[in-house]
Design a protein around this motif. Structure first.
Motif, PDB file in Angstrom:
ATOM      1  N   ALA A 141      -6.296   3.055  -1.330  1.00  0.00           N
ATOM      2  CA  ALA A 141      -7.328   4.003  -0.909  1.00  0.00           C
ATOM      3  C   ALA A 141      -7.179   4.338   0.567  1.00  0.00           C
ATOM      4  N   TYR A 181       0.800  -1.224   0.000  1.00  0.00           N
ATOM      5  CA  TYR A 181       0.000   0.000   0.000  1.00  0.00           C
ATOM      6  C   TYR A 181       0.836   1.278   0.000  1.00  0.00           C
ATOM      7  N   PHE A 191     -12.777   6.025  -4.723  1.00  0.00           N
ATOM      8  CA  PHE A 191     -12.167   7.343  -4.594  1.00  0.00           C
ATOM      9  C   PHE A 191     -10.841   7.482  -5.343  1.00  0.00           C
ATOM     10  N   ILE A 192     -10.233   6.392  -5.760  1.00  0.00           N
ATOM     11  CA  ILE A 192      -8.887   6.457  -6.328  1.00  0.00           C
ATOM     12  C   ILE A 192      -8.891   7.175  -7.672  1.00  0.00           C
ATOM     13  N   ASP A 249     -12.491   1.631   0.264  1.00  0.00           N
ATOM     14  CA  ASP A 249     -12.314   1.213  -1.134  1.00  0.00           C
ATOM     15  C   ASP A 249     -13.657   1.211  -1.859  1.00  0.00           C
ATOM     16  N   TYR A 299     -11.570   2.950 -14.009  1.00  0.00           N
ATOM     17  CA  TYR A 299     -11.911   4.345 -13.758  1.00  0.00           C
ATOM     18  C   TYR A 299     -13.069   4.788 -14.663  1.00  0.00           C
ATOM     19  N   ASP A 318      -9.390  -1.292 -10.598  1.00  0.00           N
ATOM     20  CA  ASP A 318     -10.826  -1.243 -10.317  1.00  0.00           C
ATOM     21  C   ASP A 318     -11.628  -1.483 -11.604  1.00  0.00           C
ATOM     22  N   CYS A 343     -15.466  -2.929  -2.117  1.00  0.00           N
ATOM     23  CA  CYS A 343     -14.444  -3.959  -1.964  1.00  0.00           C
ATOM     24  C   CYS A 343     -15.047  -5.278  -2.405  1.00  0.00           C
ATOM     25  N   TYR A 357      -3.362   6.250   0.946  1.00  0.00           N
ATOM     26  CA  TYR A 357      -3.132   7.499   0.220  1.00  0.00           C
ATOM     27  C   TYR A 357      -4.196   8.546   0.523  1.00  0.00           C
ATOM     28  N   TYR A 358      -5.432   8.072   0.707  1.00  0.00           N
ATOM     29  CA  TYR A 358      -6.543   9.004   0.925  1.00  0.00           C
ATOM     30  C   TYR A 358      -7.155   8.911   2.321  1.00  0.00           C
ATOM     31  N   GLY A 403      -6.068  -1.959  -4.441  1.00  0.00           N
ATOM     32  CA  GLY A 403      -6.914  -0.776  -4.384  1.00  0.00           C
ATOM     33  C   GLY A 403      -7.386  -0.491  -2.968  1.00  0.00           C
TER      34      GLY A 403
END
Length: 287
Positions: A46, A23, A57-58, A54, A87, A84, A119, A49-50, A42
Motif C-alpha cells: 500500500a 514491497y 486501499f489495495i 494500510d 477484498y 487482507d 494495520c 504502490y499507492y 500489505g
C-alpha cells in the motif's frame, strides 16, 4: 513439488521459518540474497504502490500482478501473500486465491477484520462476527488446491483472542496468526490453545509485539515469523538521509566506495540476477 507443499514442509521443519516483507521488485531482489522466503506485505505494498496507509486501499488485481512478477524473478523462493480480508467478499477472496495459486504463490494470509480495516499493530481494529469469518475461511480452504492458508485474527479482547485462536486452529487452515500479540506470556497462552497447529508471529518495527529472535521464537513454539517492514523502513530512512546529504552538499553526489558502496554497477549486477539463466535454489537461511 508445488510451492504450497514446499512452504508447508519448510514450516514443519525444526526452528522458526523467517519470511521477509518485500514491497517492490528491488526490495525483493535484496531480500532474496539473504533469505529463502518472502512475505508480500500489505503495509509495504500500500505504501509503495499507492503511497497510502494500510487501511484497505489495495485492489486485488494489483496485488496479483505484483506476485506474478515476483514469481517470475524468484522461481525458488517461498512467497506468502497478504490478502487482507479477501477484498471483502468471499467470492472475491476465492477468485484471488485461485489466481495466486495458478501463478505460483506459496500461501496466503486471510484476516477477520471488518472495514475500514487497519494495520494489525494499529489501534481501532474491529473484527467480523466469528461465524461470518469462518464461513469465508472455509470457502477459501475449499477453493485452494495446495496453497498454504494462514487464518489470522485481529481480535483485541483477551477472551475473544483465545476463543478465536482455538476456533481457527480447529479448521483446515495450515497456520494460525494472532496479530498484535503484546507479550511473551500471551504467545505462550496462544500456543497452548492452538494445540499442534503451526503458529505464526508478526514482527513490525514500532509495533505492539515484543522484539524476539528466531531462537527465542523457536523456544516459544512459534513456527513462522513474518518481518513485514524492515526493508520498507530501512529504505525510508536511507533515502531521507541521502537526500538530506545531497541538499547539504549543494547537489554534489557522494563518492561511491568501490568495494562496498552501491552505484550503477552494483545495482545493475543485482538486477541482472533476476534474469540469469542459472538462478540457483536459495539456501535455507534461519538467521
Amino acid at each position: 513439488m508445488t510451492h504450497g507443499k514446499k512452504l508447508r514442509e519448510r514450516i514443519a521443519a525444526p526452528g522458526t521459518t523467517p519470511l521477509i516483507g518485500v514491497y517492490d521488485m528491488y526490495s525483493a531482489s535484496i531480500a532474496a540474497q539473504h533469505y529463502d522466503g518472502m512475505f508480500v506485505s500489505g503495509f509495504g505494498f500500500a505504501a509503495s504502490y499507492y503511497g497510502l496507509p494500510d487501511i484497505g486501499f489495495i485492489a486485488w488485481p494489483d496485488m496479483v500482478a505484483f506476485v506474478q512478477r515476483l514469481r517470475g524473478a524468484f522461481p525458488h523462493h517461498h512467497l506468502l501473500v497478504d490478502i487482507d480480508d479477501g477484498y471483502v467478499d468471499p467470492e472475491v477472496a476465492c477468485h484471488v486465491v485461485e489466481g495466486l495459486e495458478r501463478i505460483g504463490a506459496s500461501g496466503v494470509i486471510l484476516e477477520d477484520q471488518k472495514r475500514p480495516r487497519r494495520c494489525g499493530h494499529a489501534d481501532g481494529k474491529q473484527v467480523l462476527p466469528l461465524e461470518e469469518y469462518l464461513e469465508k475461511l472455509e470457502q477459501v480452504l475449499a477453493t485452494r488446491q495446495d496453497l498454504v492458508v494462514v487464518a489470522r485474527t485481529d481480535a483485541t479482547d483477551e477472551h475473544d483472542i483465545l476463543h478465536r485462536a482455538e476456533r481457527l486452529a480447529a479448521t483446515d487452515a495450515d497456520v494460525v496468526l494472532v496479530d498484535g500479540v503484546r507479550s511473551v506470556a500471551w504467545i505462550r497462552r496462544i500456543r497452548e490453545v492452538v494445540g499442534g497447529k503451526p503458529l505464526l508471529f508478526n514482527q513490525i518495527a514500532g509495533g505492539k509485539s515484543p522484539r524476539l529472535s528466531l531462537g527465542e521464537l523457536t523456544d516459544l513454539g512459534v513456527d513462522v515469523a513474518i518481518y513485514s517492514t524492515p526493508c520498507l523502513f530501512a529504505a525510508h530512512q536511507a533515502m531521507d538521509s541521502a537526500l538530506t546529504e545531497l541538499k547539504a552538499a549543494d547537489g554534489r553526489l557522494a563518492e561511491v566506495d568501490a568495494a562496498s558502496g552501491v552505484g550503477v554497477r552494483a545495482s545493475t549486477r543485482l538486477l541482472e540476477q533476476n534474469i540469469a539463466r542459472d538462478r540457483q535454489v536459495p539456501e535455507s537461511v534461519g538467521v
